[in-house]
Design a protein around this motif. Structure first.
Motif, PDB file in Angstrom:
ATOM      1  N   VAL A  52     -38.828  -1.561 -51.787  1.00 45.32           N
ATOM      2  CA  VAL A  52     -38.000  -1.624 -50.399  1.00 45.32           C
ATOM      3  C   VAL A  52     -38.323   0.181 -51.227  1.00 45.32           C
ATOM      4  O   VAL A  52     -37.245   0.590 -50.596  1.00 45.32           O
ATOM      5  CB  VAL A  52     -36.942  -2.328 -50.693  1.00 45.32           C
ATOM      6  CG1 VAL A  52     -36.813  -3.576 -49.946  1.00 45.32           C
ATOM      7  CG2 VAL A  52     -35.958  -1.513 -51.717  1.00 45.32           C
ATOM      8  N   ALA A  55     -37.223   2.525 -48.086  1.00 45.78           N
ATOM      9  CA  ALA A  55     -36.474   2.765 -47.287  1.00 45.78           C
ATOM     10  C   ALA A  55     -35.939   4.639 -47.805  1.00 45.78           C
ATOM     11  O   ALA A  55     -35.526   4.579 -47.210  1.00 45.78           O
ATOM     12  CB  ALA A  55     -35.687   1.775 -48.179  1.00 45.78           C
ATOM     13  N   PRO A  58     -32.427   3.232 -50.109  1.00 47.26           N
ATOM     14  CA  PRO A  58     -31.766   2.358 -49.963  1.00 47.26           C
ATOM     15  C   PRO A  58     -30.657   1.797 -49.719  1.00 47.26           C
ATOM     16  O   PRO A  58     -29.595   1.552 -51.285  1.00 47.26           O
ATOM     17  CB  PRO A  58     -32.850   1.398 -50.531  1.00 47.26           C
ATOM     18  CG  PRO A  58     -32.788   1.870 -51.750  1.00 47.26           C
ATOM     19  CD  PRO A  58     -32.727   3.624 -51.247  1.00 47.26           C
ATOM     20  N   GLU A  59     -30.369   0.928 -49.079  1.00 48.69           N
ATOM     21  CA  GLU A  59     -28.913   0.583 -48.595  1.00 48.69           C
ATOM     22  C   GLU A  59     -29.405  -0.587 -49.752  1.00 48.69           C
ATOM     23  O   GLU A  59     -29.476  -1.898 -49.795  1.00 48.69           O
ATOM     24  CB  GLU A  59     -28.293  -0.324 -47.494  1.00 48.69           C
ATOM     25  CG  GLU A  59     -28.153   0.870 -46.543  1.00 48.69           C
ATOM     26  CD  GLU A  59     -26.777   1.905 -46.530  1.00 48.69           C
ATOM     27  OE1 GLU A  59     -26.396   0.879 -47.389  1.00 48.69           O
ATOM     28  OE2 GLU A  59     -26.797   2.140 -45.478  1.00 48.69           O
ATOM     29  N   HIS A 116     -28.564  -9.490 -43.115  1.00 48.41           N
ATOM     30  CA  HIS A 116     -28.813  -8.747 -42.872  1.00 48.41           C
ATOM     31  C   HIS A 116     -28.574  -7.026 -43.208  1.00 48.41           C
ATOM     32  O   HIS A 116     -29.090  -6.188 -42.306  1.00 48.41           O
ATOM     33  CB  HIS A 116     -30.643  -8.677 -41.138  1.00 48.41           C
ATOM     34  CG  HIS A 116     -30.976 -10.009 -41.010  1.00 48.41           C
ATOM     35  ND1 HIS A 116     -30.850 -10.713 -41.892  1.00 48.41           N
ATOM     36  CD2 HIS A 116     -30.060 -10.997 -40.118  1.00 48.41           C
ATOM     37  CE1 HIS A 116     -31.199 -12.029 -41.259  1.00 48.41           C
ATOM     38  NE2 HIS A 116     -30.475 -12.045 -40.395  1.00 48.41           N
ATOM     39  N   HIS A 119     -30.835  -3.478 -47.906  1.00 45.81           N
ATOM     40  CA  HIS A 119     -32.646  -3.282 -48.533  1.00 45.81           C
ATOM     41  C   HIS A 119     -32.231  -4.466 -49.686  1.00 45.81           C
ATOM     42  O   HIS A 119     -34.104  -5.006 -50.216  1.00 45.81           O
ATOM     43  CB  HIS A 119     -33.044  -2.482 -48.391  1.00 45.81           C
ATOM     44  CG  HIS A 119     -33.362  -1.590 -46.897  1.00 45.81           C
ATOM     45  ND1 HIS A 119     -32.199  -0.511 -46.397  1.00 45.81           N
ATOM     46  CD2 HIS A 119     -33.743  -1.482 -46.330  1.00 45.81           C
ATOM     47  CE1 HIS A 119     -32.125   0.310 -45.737  1.00 45.81           C
ATOM     48  NE2 HIS A 119     -33.615  -0.412 -45.151  1.00 45.81           N
ATOM     49  N   ALA A 120     -31.729  -4.167 -50.521  1.00 51.12           N
ATOM     50  CA  ALA A 120     -32.125  -5.056 -52.015  1.00 51.12           C
ATOM     51  C   ALA A 120     -30.711  -5.307 -52.104  1.00 51.12           C
ATOM     52  O   ALA A 120     -29.235  -4.811 -52.103  1.00 51.12           O
ATOM     53  CB  ALA A 120     -32.434  -3.876 -52.671  1.00 51.12           C
ATOM     54  N   LEU A 143     -29.992  -9.894 -47.165  1.00 52.33           N
ATOM     55  CA  LEU A 143     -31.124  -9.253 -47.031  1.00 52.33           C
ATOM     56  C   LEU A 143     -32.059  -9.278 -45.976  1.00 52.33           C
ATOM     57  O   LEU A 143     -31.557 -10.107 -44.744  1.00 52.33           O
ATOM     58  CB  LEU A 143     -32.405  -9.514 -48.281  1.00 52.33           C
ATOM     59  CG  LEU A 143     -31.566  -9.407 -49.903  1.00 52.33           C
ATOM     60  CD1 LEU A 143     -32.530 -10.462 -50.594  1.00 52.33           C
ATOM     61  CD2 LEU A 143     -32.237  -8.384 -49.937  1.00 52.33           C
ATOM     62  N   ARG A 144     -31.759  -7.996 -45.514  1.00 51.90           N
ATOM     63  CA  ARG A 144     -33.137  -7.160 -44.889  1.00 51.90           C
ATOM     64  C   ARG A 144     -34.299  -7.778 -44.812  1.00 51.90           C
ATOM     65  O   ARG A 144     -35.056  -7.832 -45.830  1.00 51.90           O
ATOM     66  CB  ARG A 144     -32.869  -6.004 -43.758  1.00 51.90           C
ATOM     67  CG  ARG A 144     -31.636  -5.460 -43.699  1.00 51.90           C
ATOM     68  CD  ARG A 144     -32.020  -3.620 -43.973  1.00 51.90           C
ATOM     69  NE  ARG A 144     -30.798  -3.095 -43.088  1.00 51.90           N
ATOM     70  CZ  ARG A 144     -30.071  -1.535 -43.079  1.00 51.90           C
ATOM     71  NH1 ARG A 144     -31.301  -0.932 -43.132  1.00 51.90           N
ATOM     72  NH2 ARG A 144     -28.878  -1.420 -43.992  1.00 51.90           N
ATOM     73  N   GLY A 147     -36.375  -7.357 -47.825  1.00 50.33           N
ATOM     74  CA  GLY A 147     -35.912  -6.758 -48.647  1.00 50.33           C
ATOM     75  C   GLY A 147     -35.956  -7.775 -50.516  1.00 50.33           C
ATOM     76  O   GLY A 147     -37.291  -8.727 -50.582  1.00 50.33           O
TER      77      GLY A 147
END
Length: 263
Positions: A52, A55, A58-59, A116, A119-120, A143-144, A147
């Motif tokens: 990811v 991203a 990332p979130e 969702h 990202h991780a 997870l998106r 992800g």
């Protein structure tokens, strides 16, 4: 020591009861856990998050975040972290140390995040406590698309002779059985898992390394007298070794990472 926090007992009877006690043992020593447990190398975290990387920031959900050891490494790599931790004592220590990072009560089997939303999902020294059959669908839910889930463990490097001997001396009646290399997990909601290992060290003295071992669950759930005897034996061993007996030294570690993308 190596895999000392892993619980490999099969479900049922005394094994399940011991596993539950070990999993719940950390809150009472949260401050010592934060002080003495090693961090995670940046290379390991980058590998965990590589799927990811596009991203940018990332979130990331730190699941079973404990006192925030892995969260600290994630923040240093500019991830935006939300933490979930079931133990109130560990959450309190996390909140004291990482005041700007949100942390919520929850478990891998019941994650208090929307669908969702990240990202991780990462787990440091925690995945082996999860009920995988219930946790994997929850992890996949938050997870998106595209992800990744990653689990990370710091373990002692028993290819070094004195470390291997220390590992043997450190075992308690509550230690999990010694195992060979463990198979990677699998779940239909995830692509096949892959793994890697990264070398790592922690700067220690004989006393601080024994304090680290004293935060391992297999030393926390035994009786006070038995625990004191075990830790005294380890201190004597380390003080008597040329590698560890004269001040600070590097404790050799291996950081193992597994990861898989959500389908």
């Amino acid at each position: 020591m190596r895999d000392s926090e892993r619980s490999t007992e099969s479900p049922g009877d005394a094994g399940a009861e011991l596993s539950a006690r070990r999993a719940a043992s950390f809150g009472a020593v949260a401050a010592a856990y934060a002080e003495h447990r090693p961090d995670y190398p940046a290379a390991a975290i980058r590998w965990a998050l590589a799927p990811v990387s596009e991203a940018g920031h990332p979130e990331v959900l730190d699941l079973g975040a404990g006192t925030g050891k892995l969260t600290e490494g994630l923040l240093e790599l500019d991830a935006r972290v939300t933490a979930v931790e079931p133990d109130a004592g560990m959450r309190a220590e996390f909140a004291r140390r990482l005041k700007e990072t949100p942390i919520f009560a929850g478990t891998a089997e019941s994650i208090p995040l929307p669908d969702h939303s990240v990202h991780a999902v990462v787990a440091g020294q925690a995945f082996h406590w999860f009920d995988q059959a219930r946790a994997f669908p929850e992890i996949a839910r938050v997870l998106r698309p595209g992800g990744v889930f990653a689990a990370v463990w710091n373990t002692t490097d028993t290819s070094v002779d004195w470390v291997a001997e220390l590992d043997s001396l450190s075992r308690s009646p509550a230690s999990s059985p010694a195992t060979t290399a463990e198979a990677l997990p699998a779940h239909p909601l995830f692509e096949p898992f892959e793994s890697t290992d990264v070398p790592h060290v922690q700067r220690r003295t004989a006393e601080s390394l024994v304090a680290t071992i004293g935060t391992h669950s297999h030393t926390l759930v035994i009786g006070a007298r038995e625990r004191a005897t075990l830790l005294a034996r380890l201190t004597e061993y380390l003080r008597g070794r040329p590698e560890t007996g004269t001040g600070e030294f590097d404790m050799p570690l291996r950081t193992r990472i597994i990861r898989a993308a959500v389908r």
